[in-house]
Design an enzyme around this catalytic site. Structure first.
Site, PDB file in Angstrom:
ATOM      1  N   ASN A  42       0.836  -1.198   0.000  1.00  0.00           N
ATOM      2  CA  ASN A  42       0.000   0.000   0.000  1.00  0.00           C
ATOM      3  C   ASN A  42       0.876   1.255   0.000  1.00  0.00           C
ATOM      4  O   ASN A  42       1.946   1.281   0.616  1.00  0.00           O
ATOM      5  CB  ASN A  42      -1.020   0.000   1.142  1.00  0.00           C
ATOM      6  CG  ASN A  42      -0.441  -0.255   2.519  1.00  0.00           C
ATOM      7  OD1 ASN A  42       0.568  -0.930   2.661  1.00  0.00           O
ATOM      8  ND2 ASN A  42      -1.089   0.287   3.531  1.00  0.00           N
ATOM      9  N   GLU A  44       0.343   5.167   0.725  1.00  0.00           N
ATOM     10  CA  GLU A  44      -0.596   6.176   1.221  1.00  0.00           C
ATOM     11  C   GLU A  44      -0.176   7.572   0.788  1.00  0.00           C
ATOM     12  O   GLU A  44       0.917   7.777   0.239  1.00  0.00           O
ATOM     13  CB  GLU A  44      -0.690   6.061   2.752  1.00  0.00           C
ATOM     14  CG  GLU A  44      -1.243   4.711   3.161  1.00  0.00           C
ATOM     15  CD  GLU A  44      -1.516   4.571   4.655  1.00  0.00           C
ATOM     16  OE1 GLU A  44      -1.019   5.400   5.451  1.00  0.00           O
ATOM     17  OE2 GLU A  44      -2.238   3.627   5.010  1.00  0.00           O
ATOM     18  N   CYS A  53      -4.157   0.654  -2.559  1.00  0.00           N
ATOM     19  CA  CYS A  53      -3.966  -0.584  -1.803  1.00  0.00           C
ATOM     20  C   CYS A  53      -2.905  -1.477  -2.454  1.00  0.00           C
ATOM     21  O   CYS A  53      -2.658  -1.399  -3.664  1.00  0.00           O
ATOM     22  CB  CYS A  53      -5.266  -1.378  -1.751  1.00  0.00           C
ATOM     23  SG  CYS A  53      -6.582  -0.605  -0.832  1.00  0.00           S
ATOM     24  N   GLU A  55      -3.037  -4.611  -3.207  1.00  0.00           N
ATOM     25  CA  GLU A  55      -3.542  -5.495  -4.267  1.00  0.00           C
ATOM     26  C   GLU A  55      -3.581  -4.783  -5.604  1.00  0.00           C
ATOM     27  O   GLU A  55      -3.208  -5.337  -6.647  1.00  0.00           O
ATOM     28  CB  GLU A  55      -4.964  -5.978  -3.941  1.00  0.00           C
ATOM     29  CG  GLU A  55      -5.086  -6.786  -2.671  1.00  0.00           C
ATOM     30  CD  GLU A  55      -5.398  -5.934  -1.446  1.00  0.00           C
ATOM     31  OE1 GLU A  55      -4.797  -4.849  -1.288  1.00  0.00           O
ATOM     32  OE2 GLU A  55      -6.247  -6.372  -0.652  1.00  0.00           O
ATOM     33  N   CYS A  86     -10.261  -4.900   0.072  1.00  0.00           N
ATOM     34  CA  CYS A  86     -11.379  -3.949   0.160  1.00  0.00           C
ATOM     35  C   CYS A  86     -12.275  -4.105  -1.071  1.00  0.00           C
ATOM     36  O   CYS A  86     -11.933  -4.786  -2.043  1.00  0.00           O
ATOM     37  CB  CYS A  86     -10.854  -2.512   0.287  1.00  0.00           C
ATOM     38  SG  CYS A  86     -10.277  -1.807  -1.272  1.00  0.00           S
ATOM     39  N   CYS A  89     -10.713  -3.110  -4.464  1.00  0.00           N
ATOM     40  CA  CYS A  89      -9.751  -4.104  -4.969  1.00  0.00           C
ATOM     41  C   CYS A  89     -10.469  -5.348  -5.490  1.00  0.00           C
ATOM     42  O   CYS A  89     -10.058  -5.937  -6.489  1.00  0.00           O
ATOM     43  CB  CYS A  89      -8.748  -4.470  -3.883  1.00  0.00           C
ATOM     44  SG  CYS A  89      -7.569  -3.147  -3.543  1.00  0.00           S
TER      45      CYS A  89
HETATM   46  N1  THU Z   1      -5.198  -1.674   2.522  1.00  0.00           N
HETATM   47  C1  THU Z   1      -4.617  -2.460   1.578  1.00  0.00           C
HETATM   48  O1  THU Z   1      -3.560  -2.107   1.030  1.00  0.00           O
HETATM   49  N2  THU Z   1      -5.222  -3.622   1.238  1.00  0.00           N
HETATM   50  C2  THU Z   1      -6.286  -4.146   1.895  1.00  0.00           C
HETATM   51  O2  THU Z   1      -6.711  -5.240   1.574  1.00  0.00           O
HETATM   52  C3  THU Z   1      -6.925  -3.391   2.985  1.00  0.00           C
HETATM   53  C4  THU Z   1      -6.454  -1.996   3.153  1.00  0.00           C
HETATM   54  C5  THU Z   1      -4.501  -0.464   2.938  1.00  0.00           C
HETATM   55  C6  THU Z   1      -5.084   0.841   2.508  1.00  0.00           C
HETATM   56  C7  THU Z   1      -4.556   1.783   3.566  1.00  0.00           C
HETATM   57  O3  THU Z   1      -3.249   2.191   3.212  1.00  0.00           O
HETATM   58  C8  THU Z   1      -4.445   0.920   4.809  1.00  0.00           C
HETATM   59  O4  THU Z   1      -4.459  -0.419   4.357  1.00  0.00           O
HETATM   60  C9  THU Z   1      -5.566   1.135   5.809  1.00  0.00           C
HETATM   61  O5  THU Z   1      -6.796   1.070   5.195  1.00  0.00           O
END
Ligand code: THU
Length: 129
Positions: A42, A44, A53, A55, A86, A89
């Site tokens: 991920n 941010e 994310c 994925e 999520c 994704c």
């Molecule tokens: N996140 C992911 O990268 N993949 C997931 O399956 C769930 C959430 C990340 C997004 C964000 O940077 C952090 O987790 C919190 O939501």
């Protein structure tokens, strides 16, 4: 590649996560139908909606290298609960491989496996357009 090997790639990718806001590092490793593997973490952003994310990083890396069919994806977070993708994704995975196997991994290495069809039933897809 075994499930364990794919999971190891996802765990390693989580180490590259840029997650200063949530402090929730996620790693993903997607296996293409030709056996190649792409990883993602991920990423941010201070403008939180610009976050992507793990994925979708893994899948977009693969797409950008000409791969469009995927067999499995492992998703790992250092979390007590199994890390599931999520909704956004799930939809992106469904665009390319609606039957992909999704391995959801938790911090102790245990994992559960789902078929994306069960995580995103009645998915909107190109046949609607
Ligand atoms: N996140 C992911 O990268 N993949 C997931 O399956 C769930 C959430 C990340 C997004 C964000 O940077 C952090 O987790 C919190 O939501």
């Amino acid at each position: 590649m075994t499930d364990r090997e794919l999971i190891s790639a996802a765990v390693k990718a989580a180490g590259f996560a840029y997650a200063p806001y949530s402090k929730f590092s996620v790693g993903a490793a997607v296996e293409c139908s030709d056996g190649t593997v792409y990883t993602g973490c991920n990423v941010e952003n201070a403008a939180l909606g610009a976050t992507i994310c793990a994925e979708r990083v893994a899948v977009t890396k693969a797409i950008s290298e000409g791969k469009r069919a995927f067999r499995r994806i492992a998703v790992y977070a250092d979390s007590a609960d199994y890390c599931v993708p999520c909704g956004a994704c799930r939809q992106v995975l469904s665009e390319f491989s609606p039957n992909i196997e999704v391995l959801c991994v938790r911090s102790d290495g245990r994992y559960v496996s789902y078929n994306l069809k069960n995580l995103l039933p009645q998915a909107f897809n190109k046949n609607f357009l």
